[in-house]
Scaffold this motif. Structure first.
Motif, short mmCIF file in Angstrom:
data_model
loop_
_atom_site.label_atom_id
_atom_site.label_comp_id
_atom_site.label_asym_id
_atom_site.label_seq_id
_atom_site.Cartn_x
_atom_site.Cartn_y
_atom_site.Cartn_z
N GLU A 83 3.31 4.02 -0.75
CA GLU A 83 2.34 3.58 0.26
C GLU A 83 2.21 2.05 0.26
OE1 GLU A 83 -1.98 4.68 -0.20
OE2 GLU A 83 -1.28 6.33 1.06
N ASN A 84 2.43 1.45 -0.90
CA ASN A 84 2.34 0.00 -1.05
C ASN A 84 3.70 -0.67 -0.92
OD1 ASN A 84 -0.49 -1.13 -1.89
ND2 ASN A 84 -0.33 0.95 -2.68
N ARG A 85 4.64 0.06 -0.37
CA ARG A 85 5.98 -0.45 -0.05
C ARG A 85 6.79 -0.89 -1.27
NH1 ARG A 85 3.02 -1.33 4.50
NH2 ARG A 85 4.06 -0.98 6.50
N VAL A 86 6.57 -0.21 -2.38
CA VAL A 86 7.40 -0.46 -3.56
C VAL A 86 8.74 0.23 -3.31
CG1 VAL A 86 7.64 -0.03 -6.04
CG2 VAL A 86 5.41 -0.69 -5.09
N ASP A 87 9.81 -0.42 -3.69
CA ASP A 87 11.17 0.07 -3.43
C ASP A 87 11.39 1.46 -4.02
OD1 ASP A 87 14.20 0.05 -4.76
OD2 ASP A 87 14.11 -0.61 -2.67
N GLU A 88 11.79 2.39 -3.17
CA GLU A 88 11.98 3.78 -3.59
C GLU A 88 13.08 3.93 -4.63
OE1 GLU A 88 14.43 6.26 -0.52
OE2 GLU A 88 13.25 4.78 0.61
N ASN A 89 14.16 3.18 -4.51
CA ASN A 89 15.24 3.27 -5.50
C ASN A 89 14.79 2.78 -6.86
OD1 ASN A 89 17.20 4.34 -3.68
ND2 ASN A 89 17.40 2.30 -2.81
#
Length: 178
Positions: A83-89
């Motif tokens: 939700e806080n746009r932390v990198d999914e990878n």
């Protein structure tokens, strides 16, 4: 009146994150004051510091939460991070213990593990966080490292603990490396 508001807040949270909030309702029913205290805890764990350091915050919160359990609370942390746009990878790599591939999230994990370790030696990762992101990022990572374990431990204390599960990162399942 306060109980009704707290119950409503718990229901909204549960629906938003597909999260079982039965333990929250139990606390609210037991004591409105305890329910209010529980509702204020996110003020600590959700202090994220600067946007550039969100990965560090997420990694520290993830490591602390995984130290407490690897069930629904850990999934919730991943959902917060996304939700806080932390990198999914980076998140998936951290969940799976591939910290060298997890970038700033891995740095946060290492920082939290060091802080949790009971070592009184200086946390070598703190200097890196401070140098790259500033003191606010270090404060956010410290809050995250200290607070992530609260919910899993609290829930187990109430008899609502859960077994480990696979953690999903945008539909990709990560095998938790505990």
């Amino acid at each position: 009146m306060i109980r009704a508001l707290l119950h409503r807040g718990a229901r909204v949270f549960g629906r938003r994150y597909d999260y079982n909030v039965d333990y929250m309702h139990h606390v609210i029913d037991t004591s409105a004051a305890a329910g209010l205290a529980l509702s204020l805890l996110p003020l600590v764990s959700q202090y994220k510091g600067p946007k550039a350091a969100r990965g560090v915050w997420a990694g520290a919160l993830l490591a602390s939460t995984l130290d407490g359990d690897c069930g629904p609370c850990a999934q919730l942390v991943v959902d917060f991070a996304l939700e806080n746009r932390v990198d999914e990878n980076a998140l998936l790599a951290a969940v799976e213990g591939r910290l060298d591939e997890a970038g700033d999230v891995g740095l946060g994990v290492q920082f939290a593990r060091s802080a949790i370790s009971r070592s009184y030696e200086p946390n070598e990762f703190a200097d890196t966080i401070r140098a790259r992101f500033g003191e606010q990022a270090l404060v956010a990572a410290s809050f995250a490292a200290a607070s992530g374990r609260f919910y899993p431990v609290f829930k187990r204390g109430l008899g609502s603990g859960h077994a480990c599960q696979q953690i999903e990162v945008l539909g990709r399942v990560g095998k938790v490396a505990v």
